[in-house]
Write a protein that holds these residues in place. Structure first.
Motif, PDB file in Angstrom:
ATOM      1  N   UNK A  29       0.793  -1.225   0.000  1.00 27.76           N
ATOM      2  CA  UNK A  29       0.000   0.000   0.000  1.00 27.76           C
ATOM      3  C   UNK A  29       0.828   1.279   0.000  1.00 27.76           C
ATOM      4  N   UNK A  30       2.121   1.208   0.193  1.00 32.51           N
ATOM      5  CA  UNK A  30       2.935   2.422   0.336  1.00 32.51           C
ATOM      6  C   UNK A  30       2.901   3.315  -0.895  1.00 32.51           C
ATOM      7  N   UNK A  31       2.775   2.729  -2.062  1.00 36.41           N
ATOM      8  CA  UNK A  31       2.692   3.532  -3.287  1.00 36.41           C
ATOM      9  C   UNK A  31       1.405   4.352  -3.304  1.00 36.41           C
ATOM     10  N   UNK A  32       0.322   3.794  -2.792  1.00 37.41           N
ATOM     11  CA  UNK A  32      -0.946   4.516  -2.701  1.00 37.41           C
ATOM     12  C   UNK A  32      -0.806   5.678  -1.719  1.00 37.41           C
ATOM     13  N   UNK A  33      -0.124   5.451  -0.606  1.00 34.31           N
ATOM     14  CA  UNK A  33       0.135   6.541   0.341  1.00 34.31           C
ATOM     15  C   UNK A  33       0.925   7.663  -0.317  1.00 34.31           C
ATOM     16  N   UNK A  34       1.856   7.325  -1.188  1.00 32.19           N
ATOM     17  CA  UNK A  34       2.639   8.336  -1.903  1.00 32.19           C
ATOM     18  C   UNK A  34       1.744   9.162  -2.812  1.00 32.19           C
ATOM     19  N   UNK A  35       0.816   8.521  -3.497  1.00 30.32           N
ATOM     20  CA  UNK A  35      -0.135   9.240  -4.349  1.00 30.32           C
ATOM     21  C   UNK A  35      -0.961  10.218  -3.518  1.00 30.32           C
ATOM     22  N   UNK A  36      -1.383   9.790  -2.337  1.00 32.56           N
ATOM     23  CA  UNK A  36      -2.184  10.641  -1.446  1.00 32.56           C
ATOM     24  C   UNK A  36      -1.332  11.810  -0.946  1.00 32.56           C
ATOM     25  N   UNK A  37      -0.129  11.511  -0.483  1.00 31.35           N
ATOM     26  CA  UNK A  37       0.758  12.548   0.061  1.00 31.35           C
ATOM     27  C   UNK A  37       1.130  13.600  -0.984  1.00 31.35           C
ATOM     28  N   UNK A  38       1.250  13.194  -2.245  1.00 33.08           N
ATOM     29  CA  UNK A  38       1.611  14.118  -3.321  1.00 33.08           C
ATOM     30  C   UNK A  38       0.404  14.813  -3.943  1.00 33.08           C
ATOM     31  N   UNK A  39      -0.797  14.526  -3.446  1.00 33.50           N
ATOM     32  CA  UNK A  39      -1.994  15.210  -3.912  1.00 33.50           C
ATOM     33  C   UNK A  39      -2.609  14.653  -5.187  1.00 33.50           C
ATOM     34  N   UNK A  40      -2.179  13.491  -5.626  1.00 35.97           N
ATOM     35  CA  UNK A  40      -2.744  12.887  -6.827  1.00 35.97           C
ATOM     36  C   UNK A  40      -4.041  12.136  -6.548  1.00 35.97           C
ATOM     37  N   UNK A  41      -4.244  11.782  -5.297  1.00 39.78           N
ATOM     38  CA  UNK A  41      -5.385  10.961  -4.911  1.00 39.78           C
ATOM     39  C   UNK A  41      -5.927  11.474  -3.591  1.00 39.78           C
ATOM     40  N   UNK A  46     -13.256   7.152   7.445  1.00 40.09           N
ATOM     41  CA  UNK A  46     -14.561   6.755   7.931  1.00 40.09           C
ATOM     42  C   UNK A  46     -14.668   7.062   9.422  1.00 40.09           C
ATOM     43  N   UNK A  47     -15.872   7.338   9.926  1.00 36.20           N
ATOM     44  CA  UNK A  47     -16.024   7.718  11.334  1.00 36.20           C
ATOM     45  C   UNK A  47     -15.681   6.608  12.320  1.00 36.20           C
ATOM     46  N   UNK A  48     -15.750   5.362  11.918  1.00 38.56           N
ATOM     47  CA  UNK A  48     -15.545   4.262  12.848  1.00 38.56           C
ATOM     48  C   UNK A  48     -14.098   3.750  12.887  1.00 38.56           C
ATOM     49  N   UNK A  49     -13.189   4.351  12.087  1.00 41.32           N
ATOM     50  CA  UNK A  49     -11.813   3.873  12.037  1.00 41.32           C
ATOM     51  C   UNK A  49     -10.862   5.011  11.681  1.00 41.32           C
ATOM     52  N   UNK A  50      -9.589   4.818  11.939  1.00 47.90           N
ATOM     53  CA  UNK A  50      -8.582   5.810  11.589  1.00 47.90           C
ATOM     54  C   UNK A  50      -7.933   5.524  10.238  1.00 47.90           C
ATOM     55  N   UNK A  51      -8.246   4.392   9.652  1.00 52.10           N
ATOM     56  CA  UNK A  51      -7.616   4.012   8.395  1.00 52.10           C
ATOM     57  C   UNK A  51      -8.147   4.832   7.225  1.00 52.10           C
ATOM     58  N   UNK A  52      -7.252   5.141   6.313  1.00 49.93           N
ATOM     59  CA  UNK A  52      -7.619   5.902   5.120  1.00 49.93           C
ATOM     60  C   UNK A  52      -8.246   4.980   4.087  1.00 49.93           C
ATOM     61  N   UNK A  53      -9.133   5.560   3.285  1.00 56.49           N
ATOM     62  CA  UNK A  53      -9.736   4.843   2.170  1.00 56.49           C
ATOM     63  C   UNK A  53      -9.738   5.759   0.958  1.00 56.49           C
ATOM     64  N   UNK A  54      -9.794   5.161  -0.216  1.00 55.19           N
ATOM     65  CA  UNK A  54      -9.880   5.921  -1.460  1.00 55.19           C
ATOM     66  C   UNK A  54     -11.082   5.416  -2.245  1.00 55.19           C
ATOM     67  N   UNK A  55     -11.616   6.260  -3.112  1.00 50.94           N
ATOM     68  CA  UNK A  55     -12.747   5.860  -3.942  1.00 50.94           C
ATOM     69  C   UNK A  55     -12.226   5.169  -5.199  1.00 50.94           C
ATOM     70  N   UNK A  56     -12.911   4.141  -5.626  1.00 55.78           N
ATOM     71  CA  UNK A  56     -12.502   3.380  -6.805  1.00 55.78           C
ATOM     72  C   UNK A  56     -12.420   4.270  -8.036  1.00 55.78           C
ATOM     73  N   UNK A  57     -13.425   5.089  -8.274  1.00 50.30           N
ATOM     74  CA  UNK A  57     -13.420   5.947  -9.464  1.00 50.30           C
ATOM     75  C   UNK A  57     -12.302   6.986  -9.408  1.00 50.30           C
TER      76      UNK A  57
END
Length: 73
Positions: A29-41, A46-57
């Motif tokens: 998952x680290x590559x996805x975190x990089x996309x998020x950190x760089x503003x690409x994604x 969610x209110x019930x957890x601290x984990x990040x999620x992304x939308x499929x589209x």
């Protein structure tokens, strides 16, 4: 990478970062975190957890609008 022509016909569900990495054929998952950190994604929390999620589209749009991103990040 296999091209998906009509991803917008699939449900726009939330994916955790591991699931998003699997969709893009990354090992972890680290590559996805990089996309998020760089503003690409955009990440959602969610209110019930601290984990990040992304939308499929959002994930698929990132690749179709800027295909060079996955190679350069």
């Amino acid at each position: 990478m296999k091209k998906i022509l009509r991803f917008d016909k699939h449900p726009n569900c939330y994916l955790n970062l591991c699931e998003a990495a699997k969709v893009l054929s990354y090992v972890d998952y680290r590559r996805i975190e990089t996309f998020i950190d760089n503003g690409f994604l955009k990440a959602y929390q969610m209110p019930h957890t601290n984990r990040k999620k992304v939308r499929y589209h959002d994930l698929m749009n990132m690749l179709t609008q800027k295909p060079h991103i996955s190679e350069n990040v």
